[in-house]
Design a protein around this motif. Structure first.
Motif, PDB file in Angstrom:
ATOM      1  N   UNK A  85       0.832  -1.211   0.000  1.00 11.69           N
ATOM      2  CA  UNK A  85       0.000   0.000   0.000  1.00 11.69           C
ATOM      3  C   UNK A  85       0.866   1.261   0.000  1.00 11.69           C
ATOM      4  N   UNK A  86       2.045   1.177   0.610  1.00 19.44           N
ATOM      5  CA  UNK A  86       2.966   2.316   0.603  1.00 19.44           C
ATOM      6  C   UNK A  86       3.622   2.474  -0.764  1.00 19.44           C
ATOM      7  N   UNK A  87       3.858   1.365  -1.449  1.00 15.44           N
ATOM      8  CA  UNK A  87       4.476   1.415  -2.771  1.00 15.44           C
ATOM      9  C   UNK A  87       3.536   2.029  -3.809  1.00 15.44           C
ATOM     10  N   UNK A  88       2.244   2.037  -3.535  1.00 16.78           N
ATOM     11  CA  UNK A  88       1.308   2.700  -4.453  1.00 16.78           C
ATOM     12  C   UNK A  88       1.521   4.209  -4.467  1.00 16.78           C
ATOM     13  N   UNK A  89       2.073   4.734  -3.396  1.00 18.92           N
ATOM     14  CA  UNK A  89       2.400   6.167  -3.311  1.00 18.92           C
ATOM     15  C   UNK A  89       3.761   6.265  -2.627  1.00 18.92           C
ATOM     16  N   UNK A  90       4.851   6.058  -3.350  1.00 18.28           N
ATOM     17  CA  UNK A  90       6.183   5.908  -2.751  1.00 18.28           C
ATOM     18  C   UNK A  90       6.613   6.978  -1.748  1.00 18.28           C
ATOM     19  N   UNK A  91       6.235   8.257  -1.890  1.00 17.68           N
ATOM     20  CA  UNK A  91       6.646   9.212  -0.839  1.00 17.68           C
ATOM     21  C   UNK A  91       6.174   8.802   0.555  1.00 17.68           C
ATOM     22  N   UNK A  92       5.053   8.077   0.619  1.00 17.16           N
ATOM     23  CA  UNK A  92       4.575   7.608   1.924  1.00 17.16           C
ATOM     24  C   UNK A  92       5.534   6.596   2.529  1.00 17.16           C
TER      25      UNK A  92
END
Length: 359
Positions: A85-92
């Motif tokens: 789920x974090x890799x879907x929005x890498x800055x997270x």
């Protein structure tokens, strides 16, 4: 129980007088096994991943058991599933505190997650990536995710992708090409285009965005780069004067032929076919105001320029010399008033043709 295989750590020791067969690994860094990550990305189950690791000789290298290997693989898979789920929005991934992952490992996770097979991307080019995408393309979640994130953003497409997804520049440019093709819906599936690879089309897209996009034409406007500006495409009609005005066409031919006499191996063919070739090059741009002709852009380049040149045995060097002189010659045509537009147009056309001129 062990921690991840092949990693240093501290084991808890039983107190004096007590016996224990439990070893505990203590550490605060999330450990990433690249081999297991690749297996997870490739869609293998835990059982399949364990079998592949066994065939790779991991037991001999680590001196452990099958049970520990199974536990280790399941542990990695759980970690990757939580990270996804974090890799879907890498800055997270950079901002979260749950997983302590060194920066170089974070970069590896992102790059591997968004890497793609070029043969697969070649099949995808030009197809719609929005909500209405065909069912058979549902697996291309990364392409759709990137497309949705940047389709309305202003500024350079590749830079936006790089910032939003923390991708290496080369991978960001490849994704930009996919978005660009999805927006313009260029035809790439025709048989006569099958000799062109994803890398060929991506290079063409980068050149077209670099010379024809809103950001290239007017950086201060800061408009999205994923679409070709309608005003620019409309202006290209002005270039038709080079082939509709007989005097300009004759003068253009004279200038180019004079400059290339004795310098290219296909001079006779050039002299005989100059007008047809010039009309093809100019008319490709003059038709780009119509969606159907935009879709046929690469088909037209192959059918009307590349195939005739191949038939006449032009070498890549011949084509390069011709396009250089062909682009420069109108500077010396007194009646031609669109030199800046012409050079911008031909810069992308030249880059595309030279990239595409191969077997």
């Amino acid at each position: 129980m062990w921690g991840h295989l092949g990693t240093p750590g501290t084991r808890a020791r039983p107190a004096a007088g007590m016996s224990s067969d439990l070893d505990v690994f203590v550490g605060n860094t999330t450990l990433i096994d690249e081999e297991v990550y690749r297996l997870w990305l490739d869609g293998h189950s835990v059982a399949e991943a364990v079998a592949r690791r066994l065939r790779g000789g991991v037991l001999e290298r680590e001196g452990t058991s099958v049970a520990v290997l199974q536990s280790d693989t399941r542990d990695h898979y759980r970690t990757f599933q939580m990270l996804e789920r974090l890799l879907h929005a890498p800055p997270r991934l950079l901002q979260q505190l749950l997983f302590q992952i060194p920066p170089e490992r974070q970069a590896l996770l992102v790059q591997r997650y968004y890497a793609f097979d070029e043969a697969l991307a070649r099949e995808l080019l030009g197809k719609k990536l929005s909500k209405g995408t065909k069912k058979e393309l549902d697996e291309f979640d990364n392409f759709k995710r990137v497309f949705k994130a940047v389709e309305e953003l202003r500024g350079p497409l590749a830079e936006n992708i790089q910032q939003l997804f923390l991708l290496p520049p080369s991978l960001a440019r490849d994704y930009a090409a996919i978005v660009f093709f999805a927006n313009s819906r260029f035809e790439t599936g025709k048989r006569r285009l099958q000799f062109l690879s994803f890398a060929d089309f991506a290079a063409c897209a980068q050149s077209m965005m670099g010379h024809w996009s809103q950001g290239a034409l007017a950086p201060e406007a800061a408009e999205p780069d994923g679409d070709l500006p309608k005003s620019f495409l409309q202006d290209l009609k002005e270039l038709k004067v080079l082939v509709t005005d007989k005097d300009l066409l004759d003068q253009h031919k004279s200038l180019v032929c004079s400059a290339l006499r004795g310098k290219i191996s296909v001079y006779n063919e050039l002299e005989a076919n100059f007008k047809a070739l010039s009309r093809a090059l100019v008319n490709v741009g003059g038709k780009l105001t119509h969606a159907r002709d935009v879709r046929d852009f690469f088909v037209d380049l192959v059918e009307k320029v590349i195939e005739p040149c191949r038939s006449d045995k032009w070498s890549p060097g011949d084509l390069r010399l011709f396009l250089t002189q062909y682009t420069a010659a109108p500077r010396n045509l007194p009646g031609f008033r669109h030199q800046a537009l012409w050079e911008r147009y031909m810069a992308a056309i030249t880059a595309c043709l030279l990239r595409m001129y191969h077997d």
